[in-house]
Design a protein around this motif. Structure first.
Motif, PDB file in Angstrom:
ATOM      1  N   TYR A  89       0.829  -1.211   0.000  1.00 51.40           N
ATOM      2  CA  TYR A  89       0.000   0.000   0.000  1.00 51.40           C
ATOM      3  C   TYR A  89       0.863   1.261   0.000  1.00 51.40           C
ATOM      4  N   THR A 169      -1.045  -4.790  -6.466  1.00 52.46           N
ATOM      5  CA  THR A 169      -0.067  -3.970  -5.760  1.00 52.46           C
ATOM      6  C   THR A 169       1.299  -4.649  -5.756  1.00 52.46           C
ATOM      7  N   SER A 185      -2.843   0.349  -8.368  1.00 53.05           N
ATOM      8  CA  SER A 185      -2.701   0.073  -6.942  1.00 53.05           C
ATOM      9  C   SER A 185      -3.823   0.765  -6.178  1.00 53.05           C
TER      10      SER A 185
END
Length: 339
Positions: A89, A169, A185
């Motif tokens: 992330y 991701t 992402s």
């Protein structure tokens, strides 16, 4: 006449206040809803409460404390004492552990993922990396290899991924890009809306997340054996809060981690994976498998270049990148030899 409390009453009141002072509550920042991905945190809370007779409690919040991309930020300032996050992330915040998100690293089981992660978390460079956020790594959230649920025409060969918009991701995104897909992402909580609106046509997740975040409600097909990699999602504690615990409370917390992970792996293996096949069948989702030759070409095209690019990039960030990569791959080889 002035009244005085007896020594017994004073002692009782003092003990009561002492009990209050000893009680500890930690706030824990997760996201989404309770699911296989959070079962180790739920189990940890249960064990800690049991071992301390309720004097140490973990108050788990699913999205009420922080955005899931900002859990490390919240930990760094002490907004809460524990949190879960995914390295992919925000790879710039935690570059050292993204080595475990490299495509085709070769992890085969949840136990390998668990032991490999725990070993890497103890590496001095990783500890120093997370110390920038006043964070201490406690445990991973082991996940199987990611695969895609998608909408529309199913890919019959790797060439069919050309131009496909995919939520992916970290290293999985790099792998998908290598076969011509267009990776985007985004966090898990953003995925369903992105599918509904057509922003992405396919999503890379582990099975529990496909079920928890509703991708299979939109999906037409599932890639059973693409297996490009997985995502590393640790649980961390605020270091000051951890060090500020009493010895008994710290032991209750740290001494419960292995049992919490045992519970997690058992639940994922025996509940989540058993439910996965029927969930696909009930919705008429087509299962796509690719032949060994195609998968080998995919891995050869992606694995080496991705690792080389990661080592160069992380080396430029003053991380001991080659050392971390060698440590991870060497430890994994050792784990495979032991199994």
């Amino acid at each position: 006449m002035q009244k005085y409390l007896s020594y017994t009453a004073v002692a009782a009141i003092s003990l009561a206040f002492a009990g209050e002072a000893m009680a500890t509550e930690w706030n824990v920042s997760l996201w989404g809803k309770r699911r296989a991905f959070t079962e180790h945190v739920e189990k940890l809370a249960e064990l800690v409460s049991e071992k301390t007779n309720g004097d140490f409690t973990l108050n788990i919040s699913y999205g009420g404390l922080s955005n899931n991309r900002e859990n490390l930020d919240g930990i760094s300032i002490g907004a809460f004492e524990m949190a879960q996050f995914c390295a992919g992330y925000h790879r710039d915040k935690n570059p050292s552990i993204t080595v475990l998100e490299l495509p085709f690293l070769g992890v085969e089981t949840l136990e390998q993922e668990r032991k490999l992660s725990m070993a890497l978390y103890d590496h001095p460079a990783v500890e120093a990396d997370l110390a920038r956020w006043n964070a201490t790594l406690l445990m991973p959230s082991p996940m199987p290899q990611y695969n895609l649920v998608g909408m529309g025409d199913a890919p019959r060969s790797l060439d069919d991924f050309e131009g496909l918009s995919v939520r992916a991701t970290g290293g999985i995104g790099a792998a998908m890009e290598a076969v011509g897909a267009v990776p985007t992402s985004m966090t898990a909580t953003e995925v369903r809306q992105a599918m509904d609106s057509g922003v992405v046509k396919a999503v890379a997740f582990a099975p529990h997340a496909h079920m928890a975040f509703g991708t299979i409600e939109n999906g037409d097909w599932w890639t059973a054996n693409l297996n490009p990699g997985t995502v590393n999602c640790p649980v961390v504690a605020n270091t000051d809060a951890l060090e500020g615990l009493s010895d008994a409370h710290r032991e209750a917390l740290l001494g419960s981690i292995e049992e919490a992970l045992d519970h997690y792996v058992d639940n994922y293996t025996n509940n989540t994976m058993e439910a996965w096949g029927p969930a696909l069948e009930e919705r008429g989702i087509e299962v796509i498998s690719f032949d060994d030759e195609s998968l080998q070409k995919f891995e050869e095209a992606v694995a080496g270049p991705a690792a080389a690019a990661w080592i160069e990039d992380m080396g430029n960030r003053n991380l001991p990148a080659q050392e971390l990569y060698d440590f991870a791959t060497g430890k994994l080889a050792e784990l495979k030899g032991d199994s």
